[in-house]
Design a protein around this motif. Structure first.
Motif, short mmCIF file in Angstrom:
data_model
loop_
_atom_site.label_atom_id
_atom_site.label_comp_id
_atom_site.label_asym_id
_atom_site.label_seq_id
_atom_site.Cartn_x
_atom_site.Cartn_y
_atom_site.Cartn_z
N LEU A 1 -4.15 2.24 -3.89
CA LEU A 1 -4.62 1.30 -2.88
C LEU A 1 -4.85 1.98 -1.53
O LEU A 1 -5.54 1.43 -0.67
CB LEU A 1 -3.63 0.15 -2.72
N ARG A 2 -4.26 3.14 -1.34
CA ARG A 2 -4.44 3.87 -0.09
C ARG A 2 -5.66 4.79 -0.12
O ARG A 2 -6.03 5.35 0.91
CB ARG A 2 -3.19 4.73 0.21
N TYR B 1 -11.15 -2.43 -5.35
CA TYR B 1 -9.81 -2.25 -4.78
C TYR B 1 -9.16 -3.59 -4.47
O TYR B 1 -7.94 -3.74 -4.58
CB TYR B 1 -9.89 -1.37 -3.54
N ASP C 1 0.82 -1.21 0.00
CA ASP C 1 0.00 0.00 0.00
C ASP C 1 0.86 1.26 0.00
O ASP C 1 0.46 2.30 -0.56
CB ASP C 1 -0.94 0.00 1.21
N ARG D 1 -5.57 -4.73 -5.99
CA ARG D 1 -4.45 -5.18 -5.15
C ARG D 1 -3.98 -6.56 -5.59
O ARG D 1 -2.78 -6.83 -5.67
CB ARG D 1 -4.87 -5.21 -3.68
#
Length: 436
Positions: A338-339, A350, A332, A354
């Protein structure tokens, strides 16, 4: 003992008169009303022609949709539910189930076109003997509800014996059949033991992978061929809602207390599987027997999933959860997308992002990725009993860590996190752009 990285969790807006137009407006009003009445009459006549038996109340319904489903509509056209001989019980053979499901979906079109999943789980009808048993059962069920909410699965929690003879691990088969009949809209019924925990809340079942199969369990064919009792685990299984599955359940359950010769089947299984620990007939041994002895009949439709952790034995998982958390936090830090904070409803987006990133980087592997499901086999949270190879403290701490590890993935969307996986009560707010 808390994870060092979790220290980052702490935090430091010219009008014209209408009077001379009145006669014209009144005339236009009559024309409008007359036209509208004629249009309504035409619509009513058309609807009556299409469905002469319909009444106005059944034609005009409130929009009670959920995810595109019309939950307020059930036509009067007969379906299999109107058959007085319909049975929800194991052992009472159901015929032409695929045709019956197709016909039900035809008259309920809003439910078609999607492989819907019903998660089924449950527990005993009585109060737990273990003082913390009911608390653990609640948290174990919450974990399943969280996963189902995120991924759009329905969930059914059962805590009664639908067949008095079907106790212990045999209790799930009457539930599975009843769930199939009660949910013709569900393509898959997903049984999850009460002591199994979703520990990757983002992972989505690769249903396309199983398009040619009707039963998915964790296991390995090479171990089945070696006649090992540990070659499969029947505590978590995905079964298609179809005639094949109903027939298979009847065959499977016939080796248990619902059948006429449970004691004989126990002896047969014990002679076949040298590492079988239990003297009596159990469902896992029964499954292996069918895969070995009736492979031509059933085997081609059974998928033994060993490519990812469909379910993992907890002893090999819980001690590594802190390190797995650190690994995901490092990913992340590298990927700003992704954050990004987001609504829970788009969590699947998401999660897929990932997963793809980790695959491309070559770090999507065991002991680095989250185990999809962690199964506390040998720990009985309700009774408090446990395998003598370990202690109850190990079971308790393991369940706390796994539940909080999963809960952190949920709470992050709500802006909070457990900084210590062994402290279920403590949560901390997350700073913006965590964990950059």
């Amino acid at each position: 003992m808390g994870s060092p990285d979790f220290s980052l969790f702490q935090t430091s807006p010219n009008k014209r008169s209408l009077l001379h137009k009145a006669p014209s407006l009144i005339a236009e009003g009559f024309l409008f009303v007359g036209g509208a009445s004629m249009a309504l009459s035409l619509v009513w006549a058309l609807l009556s022609f299409i469905n002469p038996s319909s009444s106005f109340d059944t034609i005009i319904t409130w929009n009670t949709t959920r995810q595109g489903l019309d939950l307020g509509y059930d036509p009067s056209e007969p379906t299999f539910y109107d058959d007085p001989n319909l049975s929800y019980s194991v052992g009472d053979a159901t015929q032409k189930w695929d045709e019956k499901r197709r016909e039900w979906l035809r008259v309920h079109p809003s439910f078609g076109g999607v492989d819907r999943i019903l998660v089924v789980t449950g527990s005993q009808p009585s109060v737990c003997k273990n003082p913390v048993g009911d608390h653990l059962q609640l948290r174990l069920f919450k974990n399943k509800v969280d996963y189902c909410r995120i991924h759009g699965c329905d969930v059914f929690y059962n805590n009664v014996l639908l067949d008095p003879k079907g106790t212990g691990f045999w209790a799930k088969y009457p539930i599975l059949k009843a769930a199939m009949v009660a949910h013709p809209e569900a393509e898959w019924i997903w049984w999850v033991d009460s002591d199994a925990i979703f520990t990757d809340m983002e992972f989505k079942l690769p249903l396309e992978k199983y398009k040619d199969h009707n039963l998915v369990v964790h296991g390995w064919w090479h171990m089945v061929k070696k006649q090992s009792w540990t070659s499969v685990n029947a505590g978590v299984l995905l079964i298609r809602n179809c005639q094949w599955s109903l027939d298979f359940i009847d065959e499977w359950a016939s080796m248990g207390p619902q059948g006429p010769a449970q004691e004989k089947w126990g002896e047969t299984q014990k002679s076949l599987l040298k590492d079988k620990l239990y003297p009596g007939s159990d469902d896992q041994s029964a499954l292996i027997y069918l895969l070995l002895k009736q492979k031509q009949k059933w085997g081609d439709k059974v998928y033994l999933e060993g490519e990812y952790n469909f379910q993992s034995y907890w002893l090999g998982v819980v001690d590594g959860l802190d390190d797995i958390t650190k690994g995901y936090m490092e990913v992340d830090r590298q990927v700003s997308k992704l954050r990004r904070r987001h609504a829970e409803k788009v969590s699947e987006f998401y999660g897929a992002m990932r997963e793809q990133y980790m695959k491309e980087k070559g770090i999507w592997k065991e002991n680095v990725r989250r185990p999809f499901m962690t199964h506390f086999t040998g720990c009985e949270p309700c009774s408090g009993e446990y395998n003598p190879d370990y202690t109850w403290e190990a079971c308790w701490n393991g369940m706390q860590k796994a539940l909080n590890f999963a809960d952190n993935q949920v709470l992050r969307t709500y802006g909070f996190v457990h900084p210590d996986l062994l402290n279920s009560s403590l949560v901390s707010p997350l700073p913006f752009d965590f964990p950059a």
